[in-house]
Enzyme design. Structure first.
Site, PDB file in Angstrom:
ATOM      1  N   SER A 177       0.941  -1.299   0.155  1.00 16.68           N
ATOM      2  CA  SER A 177       0.001   0.064  -0.149  1.00 16.68           C
ATOM      3  C   SER A 177       0.935   1.217  -0.082  1.00 16.68           C
ATOM      4  O   SER A 177       0.316   2.125  -0.442  1.00 16.68           O
ATOM      5  CB  SER A 177      -0.644  -0.171   1.205  1.00 16.68           C
ATOM      6  OG  SER A 177      -0.209   0.126   2.603  1.00 16.68           O
ATOM      7  N   CYS A 178       1.923   1.304   0.410  1.00 21.21           N
ATOM      8  CA  CYS A 178       3.013   2.240   0.470  1.00 21.21           C
ATOM      9  C   CYS A 178       3.563   2.275  -0.996  1.00 21.21           C
ATOM     10  O   CYS A 178       4.683   3.242  -1.250  1.00 21.21           O
ATOM     11  CB  CYS A 178       3.998   2.201   1.770  1.00 21.21           C
ATOM     12  SG  CYS A 178       3.349   2.022   3.130  1.00 21.21           S
ATOM     13  N   GLY A 179       3.647   1.252  -1.610  1.00 18.87           N
ATOM     14  CA  GLY A 179       4.395   1.386  -2.902  1.00 18.87           C
ATOM     15  C   GLY A 179       6.023   1.115  -2.940  1.00 18.87           C
ATOM     16  O   GLY A 179       6.640   1.183  -4.121  1.00 18.87           O
TER      17      GLY A 179
END
Length: 296
Positions: A116-118
């Site tokens: 989700s943070c990439g």
């Protein structure tokens, strides 16, 4: 449905038939700030309800706690700007048991970075293997493919909030031996739904979940495999596709990853030995062309 859903006036438009005003039911989305011993740890956008389970599951996923005895208590408190007098029910303060190390305040997500943070990769996979106190057991757990095929429909049948909104993800735990659904939770975030069922397991002193199966309503991301691995869950089943890193983490952590569970078909991506395929007549593998679409 209380704070889980809300009603909103809309304009309903149907091409060729015109427009009408009506009320629609939406899934509620609100922030939850998770604090530990008064110090902010994380903020997640979630559907209100089962907040203590959500926070407990999150702490398991982050490697902060691993068993029921690590968790002491939780209390909702007033949010920022309320002066501590108004309880918004969007701030939850967790107290850990005596002797359990507190997370470092300057690094709320120091254990590993999620998709989700990439930013995630090999280091994230290594961190899950290092931090988890519940390594996936080889054991003798095997499950019939017919059971797995039935899980999505059983999950969908119990999604009360989804019936009203069409906008919530769900996660459920099934017992591999009896087929019983142990718990189901819904949330606007698929990762929150999983945290809620893992938190339920922790608060009921059921970790590690070595003979349970996690069924999710959408795709299988790296983060969901990570959460399954941290809770000791040996099999994750998803209605939709896994990501490449999710499959890599599942392979290295020992999780059986099953995707595209639809009707009577499914794709088993890792550790297929836990699914009984004896006598099903496994054919020769076909080389996959670069960029070719997967079997659905």
């Amino acid at each position: 449905m209380g704070r889980i859903t809300t009603r909103r006036p809309i304009l309903k438009l149907t091409l060729g038939e015109g427009a009408s005003r009506r009320a629609d039911t939406l899934a509620v989305e609100e922030p939850l700030e998770i604090r530990v011993a008064g110090s902010p740890l994380a903020v997640t956008m979630r559907t209100p309800g089962h907040d203590v389970e959500l926070a407990a599951g999150f702490l398991v996923s982050e490697g902060i706690i691993a068993q029921a005895s690590d968790f002491h208590s939780a209390i909702h408190c007033g949010g920022p700007g309320t002066g501590g007098q108004e309880n918004t029910y969007n701030v939850l303060d967790i107290s850990l048991a005596h002797g359990v190390a507190l997370p470092e305040p300057e690094a709320a997500r120091r254990f590993y970075t999620t998709s989700s943070c990439g930013v995630c990769g090999k280091a994230s996979i290594d961190a899950v293997r290092t931090v988890s106190q519940h390594p996936i057991a080889e054991g003798d757990m095997r499950i019939e493919p017919e059971q797995i095929a039935a899980f999505p429909d059983r999950l969908r049948a119990e999604q009360a909030a989804f019936d009203k909104t069409g906008g919530l993800h769900a996660a459920a735990l099934f017992d591999a031996d009896t087929g019983e659904m142990l718990v189901l939770r819904e949330d606007v975030g698929r990762h929150n739904a999983v945290d809620k069922v893992v938190g339920w397991a922790l608060l009921n002193d059921r970790l590690p979940l070595r003979r349970q199966i996690l069924q999710v309503s959408g795709r299988a991301s790296f983060e969901l495999v990570q959460k399954a691995a941290m809770a000791g869950i040996p099999l994750l089943s998803a209605v939709s596709a896994p990501s490449s890193l999710a499959a890599e983490l599942a392979d290295e952590s020992g999780v059986t990853l099953v995707g595209f569970v639809r009707g009577r078909s499914m794709n088993i991506y890792t550790h297929a030995h836990r699914v009984r395929v004896d006598g099903l007549g496994i054919g020769a593998s076909e080389p996959a062309a670069e960029g070719a679409s997967h079997a659905r």
